[in-house]
Design an enzyme around this catalytic site. Sequence first.
Site, mmCIF file in Angstrom:
data_model
loop_
_atom_site.group_PDB
_atom_site.id
_atom_site.type_symbol
_atom_site.label_atom_id
_atom_site.label_comp_id
_atom_site.label_asym_id
_atom_site.label_seq_id
_atom_site.Cartn_x
_atom_site.Cartn_y
_atom_site.Cartn_z
ATOM 1 N N SER A 175 -6.050 -8.998 7.301
ATOM 2 C CA SER A 175 -4.940 -8.400 6.561
ATOM 3 C C SER A 175 -4.195 -9.508 5.819
ATOM 4 C CB SER A 175 -3.978 -7.711 7.540
ATOM 5 O OG SER A 175 -2.759 -7.423 6.906
ATOM 6 N N TYR A 208 0.482 -7.275 15.476
ATOM 7 C CA TYR A 208 -0.516 -7.145 14.399
ATOM 8 C C TYR A 208 -0.656 -8.481 13.653
ATOM 9 C CZ TYR A 208 -2.973 -4.896 10.460
ATOM 10 O OH TYR A 208 -3.903 -4.532 9.505
ATOM 11 N N LYS A 235 -4.136 -10.676 13.863
ATOM 12 C CA LYS A 235 -4.933 -10.888 12.645
ATOM 13 C C LYS A 235 -5.024 -12.390 12.331
ATOM 14 C CE LYS A 235 -6.109 -6.639 11.408
ATOM 15 N NZ LYS A 235 -7.505 -6.191 11.532
HETATM 16 N N1 LIG Z 1 -5.130 0.423 5.276
HETATM 17 C C1 LIG Z 1 -4.578 -0.713 4.897
HETATM 18 O O1 LIG Z 1 -3.712 -0.753 3.999
HETATM 19 C C2 LIG Z 1 -4.975 -2.004 5.556
HETATM 20 C C3 LIG Z 1 -4.348 -3.180 5.132
HETATM 21 C C4 LIG Z 1 -4.703 -4.370 5.713
HETATM 22 C C5 LIG Z 1 -5.689 -4.412 6.676
HETATM 23 N N2 LIG Z 1 -6.285 -3.246 7.078
HETATM 24 C C6 LIG Z 1 -7.334 -3.350 8.104
HETATM 25 O O2 LIG Z 1 -8.467 -2.591 7.700
HETATM 26 C C7 LIG Z 1 -9.174 -2.134 8.849
HETATM 27 C C8 LIG Z 1 -9.421 -0.637 8.742
HETATM 28 O O3 LIG Z 1 -8.180 0.014 8.616
HETATM 29 P P1 LIG Z 1 -8.022 1.496 8.045
HETATM 30 O O4 LIG Z 1 -6.799 1.482 7.226
HETATM 31 O O5 LIG Z 1 -9.302 1.985 7.483
HETATM 32 O O6 LIG Z 1 -7.664 2.258 9.410
HETATM 33 P P2 LIG Z 1 -7.963 3.734 9.936
HETATM 34 O O7 LIG Z 1 -8.154 4.686 8.822
HETATM 35 O O8 LIG Z 1 -6.937 3.996 10.949
HETATM 36 O O9 LIG Z 1 -9.378 3.553 10.653
HETATM 37 C C9 LIG Z 1 -9.484 2.743 11.790
HETATM 38 C C10 LIG Z 1 -10.865 2.948 12.404
HETATM 39 O O10 LIG Z 1 -10.930 2.128 13.590
HETATM 40 C C11 LIG Z 1 -11.265 2.938 14.716
HETATM 41 N N3 LIG Z 1 -10.619 2.423 15.906
HETATM 42 C C12 LIG Z 1 -9.312 2.165 16.107
HETATM 43 N N4 LIG Z 1 -9.098 1.774 17.372
HETATM 44 C C13 LIG Z 1 -10.313 1.758 17.980
HETATM 45 C C14 LIG Z 1 -10.750 1.475 19.296
HETATM 46 N N5 LIG Z 1 -9.896 1.121 20.263
HETATM 47 N N6 LIG Z 1 -12.066 1.570 19.578
HETATM 48 C C15 LIG Z 1 -12.961 1.945 18.627
HETATM 49 N N7 LIG Z 1 -12.596 2.230 17.364
HETATM 50 C C16 LIG Z 1 -11.299 2.153 17.057
HETATM 51 C C17 LIG Z 1 -10.714 4.334 14.332
HETATM 52 O O11 LIG Z 1 -11.382 5.388 15.002
HETATM 53 P P3 LIG Z 1 -10.870 6.053 16.365
HETATM 54 O O12 LIG Z 1 -9.378 6.187 16.280
HETATM 55 O O13 LIG Z 1 -11.622 7.339 16.413
HETATM 56 O O14 LIG Z 1 -11.313 5.106 17.431
HETATM 57 C C18 LIG Z 1 -11.079 4.387 12.851
HETATM 58 O O15 LIG Z 1 -12.431 4.773 12.691
HETATM 59 C C19 LIG Z 1 -8.319 -2.548 10.046
HETATM 60 O O16 LIG Z 1 -8.824 -3.765 10.564
HETATM 61 C C20 LIG Z 1 -6.947 -2.779 9.443
HETATM 62 O O17 LIG Z 1 -6.181 -3.693 10.202
HETATM 63 C C21 LIG Z 1 -5.948 -2.047 6.551
#
Ligand SMILES: NC(=O)c1ccc[n+]([C@@H]2O[C@H](COP(=O)([O-])OP(=O)(O)OC[C@H]3O[C@@H](n4cnc5c(N)ncnc54)[C@H](OP(=O)(O)O)[C@@H]3O)[C@@H](O)[C@H]2O)c1
Length: 259
Positions: free
Chosen positions: A146, A161, A165
């Site tokens: 991130s 977080y 990260k």
């Molecule tokens: N969205 C943003 O703006 C943003 C910005 C910076 C970084 N990121 C990073 O991008 C990555 C993806 O984020 P996203 O926004 O796509 O999030 P998201 O839509 O919430 O998806 C997260 C995924 O991770 C899985 N997950 C979460 N906890 C888990 C666990 N304990 N065991 C197994 N699977 C797990 C969730 O499925 P289940 O809940 O079914 O397990 C889901 O499939 C993350 O690393 C996040 O920190 C996102």
Amino acid sequence: MGADFAGRTALITGAGRGIGRAVALGLGDAGARLVLLARSAGQLEETRSLLLDQGVPAQRVQVLSADLADEKQRDRAAAAAIGQGRVDILVNNAATVEPLGPTVDLAAVDLRLAFEVNVVAPATLAATMLPGMLAAGWGRIVNVSSAIVANPAAMTRGNAYATTKAALEAHTVNLAAELRGTGVTVNAYRPGGVDTAMQAWIRDQDPGRIGAGLHERFNRNYAEGTLITAEHSAAALLAHLAGDDTGAIWDVSTAPARA
Ligand SMILES: NC(=O)c1ccc[n+]([C@@H]2O[C@H](COP(=O)([O-])OP(=O)(O)OC[C@H]3O[C@@H](n4cnc5c(N)ncnc54)[C@H](OP(=O)(O)O)[C@@H]3O)[C@@H](O)[C@H]2O)c1
């Protein structure tokens, strides 16, 4: 289409929705065999259906429902993944933003859980997949990070977080140095502000808990339309993945143009 990953097997954590799902669809399009991991079996099945809809044969998709916070489930899932053959590409994408809130309220159990999902799981999955990658002389590990690491003060009340990260990026660069010359590359990826369930979840939290500043910023970013799509972010990750970089901190804004 960009890189050709035909014949490669990719394990993508958090592949049930958001960025992980979009990466899975992109890698499926690029010919990879896919291992999809998350907790929600229903969401993984949706990703599988989308892959089949875009023409990926069913035998190229394996679904593993497991909680990465649980060491036994994680080890079982990792064993099931390599039980079908070597994993060549590991995308450690799953993460938790919890615990959010004032650090004075931080409980050790919640901090440990954040480290388990955001740091221990990526590192131990890499350890499990590495022997196969090293024997093959080719492997790709991507740890989804991130922009918070570049500016930790921008997410006050998100101390766990920001900390996890930063640890993930240190792990990435250190492991890349250890593996230099082996054919296995290790990079981190900062995906930008992406319109996913994680963003929606933060917007819906009580500002009294997560802080008015954080609440207001996430709601403003959404209202002003500055968030990008998961597909956009995944395409940038895959453009980076097509190269031979290692030890880099990739960013969505610096993705190379795809062929
Ligand atoms: N969205 C943003 O703006 C943003 C910005 C910076 C970084 N990121 C990073 O991008 C990555 C993806 O984020 P996203 O926004 O796509 O999030 P998201 O839509 O919430 O998806 C997260 C995924 O991770 C899985 N997950 C979460 N906890 C888990 C666990 N304990 N065991 C197994 N699977 C797990 C969730 O499925 P289940 O809940 O079914 O397990 C889901 O499939 C993350 O690393 C996040 O920190 C996102």
